[in-house]
Design an enzyme around this catalytic site. Sequence first.
Site, PDB file in Angstrom:
ATOM      1  N   HIS A 111      28.927 -10.145  -4.136  1.00 21.67           N
ATOM      2  CA  HIS A 111      28.266  -8.735  -4.006  1.00 21.67           C
ATOM      3  C   HIS A 111      29.565  -7.574  -4.124  1.00 21.67           C
ATOM      4  CE1 HIS A 111      24.469 -10.465  -3.685  1.00 21.67           C
ATOM      5  NE2 HIS A 111      24.979 -11.273  -2.876  1.00 21.67           N
ATOM      6  N   TYR A 134      27.689  -3.946   2.394  1.00 20.75           N
ATOM      7  CA  TYR A 134      28.226  -5.398   2.525  1.00 20.75           C
ATOM      8  C   TYR A 134      29.265  -5.781   1.316  1.00 20.75           C
ATOM      9  CZ  TYR A 134      28.331 -10.516   2.004  1.00 20.75           C
ATOM     10  OH  TYR A 134      28.766 -11.664   1.942  1.00 20.75           O
ATOM     11  N   LYS A 138      33.443  -6.323   1.298  1.00 24.54           N
ATOM     12  CA  LYS A 138      34.345  -7.370   0.614  1.00 24.54           C
ATOM     13  C   LYS A 138      35.135  -6.820  -0.371  1.00 24.54           C
ATOM     14  CE  LYS A 138      32.171 -10.320   2.823  1.00 24.54           C
ATOM     15  NZ  LYS A 138      32.589 -11.474   3.618  1.00 24.54           N
TER      16      LYS A 138
HETATM   17  C1  15L Z   1      26.449 -13.743  -0.378  1.00 25.25           C
HETATM   18  O1  15L Z   1      27.271 -12.977  -0.127  1.00 25.25           O
HETATM   19  C2  15L Z   1      25.615 -13.943   0.996  1.00 25.25           C
HETATM   20  O2  15L Z   1      26.324 -13.983   2.138  1.00 25.25           O
HETATM   21  C3  15L Z   1      24.670 -15.158   1.273  1.00 25.25           C
HETATM   22  O3  15L Z   1      23.808 -14.965   2.198  1.00 25.25           O
HETATM   23  C4  15L Z   1      23.973 -14.993  -0.219  1.00 25.25           C
HETATM   24  O4  15L Z   1      23.049 -13.794  -0.283  1.00 25.25           O
HETATM   25  C5  15L Z   1      24.822 -14.693  -1.295  1.00 25.25           C
HETATM   26  O5  15L Z   1      25.772 -13.867  -1.239  1.00 25.25           O
HETATM   27  C6  15L Z   1      23.772 -14.772  -2.818  1.00 25.25           C
HETATM   28  O6  15L Z   1      24.387 -13.680  -3.487  1.00 25.25           O
HETATM   29  O7  15L Z   1      23.281 -15.547  -3.026  1.00 25.25           O
END
Ligand code: 15L
Length: 269
Positions: A111, A134, A138
């Site tokens: 993400h 989120y 990162k």
């Molecule tokens: C992530 O970063 C999440 O922590 C996980 O729960 C999923 O949503 C994953 O990405 C994803 O993109 O499938």
Amino acid sequence: MPRILMTGAAGGIGTRLRQLLPPIYPDLLLSDLKAPADLAKNEKFMAAELSDLAQVEAICEGIDGILHFGGFAVEGPWDTILQSNIIGCYNLFEAARKKGVKRIVFASSNHAIGFYPRYHRIGPDVTPRPDSRYGVSKVFGEALGALYADKYGMTVTCLRIGNFGDVPLDQRRLSIWLKPEDMVQLCRIGLEHPDVHFEILYGASFNERSWWDNSRAYELGYRPEGRAEDFRDRALAEQAKLPPDPVGDFYQGGTFCSAEFANDNAKIW
Ligand code: 15L
């Protein structure tokens, strides 16, 4: 024998790695806000709130390497992301520096680059295009990692994790799936490889539909055993149950892109 700290031990990745890591790192200290309900007698655990620097310093005492999986793992309100993933991540790097920890593996995420379209193949060196608060957190963690590597000589590996689990869940996950055993390989590269200074690697198995150039991971010895296409029919059957999502289906980040989306132009690329 290196003493390894794993934060986020009660989360999805942490829970699975509690099964896979002990044969490799017998001296493993687990941490999270609260102990996992099924904590075994032979597992070592120390609770810590990441937004409290003193508590984070306490768990870093005597540690050689950290697997930092702690924090908020999906999109959330700003204050939640701020406390867990921004302040919490800063505290983790800063506590590690103060306590002389040599290596950190940081759980970044796809993400951080979710607003790249799926047709666009990218490497680790593209401009971040986060798809959520989120995702921004990162990108912040990756930037902190670079700073602590370059300024303080720490060895830092950021894993842009796709989707961690035993099987790819849907069509998008056929491109970004990460088998737990492959995650262990990537953690070992970050904790042990002599040539790492600062790296961003993609946390993905051998996925023929991948959108990512992960050749640096292969150079460092990564040999993933998971192959998403082995689960193709199952994943596509699950995909067929999902409603169409014109924005999410266009971008790598999926529903993280379509959530709160208020741009007139659904295809900004
Ligand atoms: C992530 O970063 C999440 O922590 C996980 O729960 C999923 O949503 C994953 O990405 C994803 O993109 O499938």
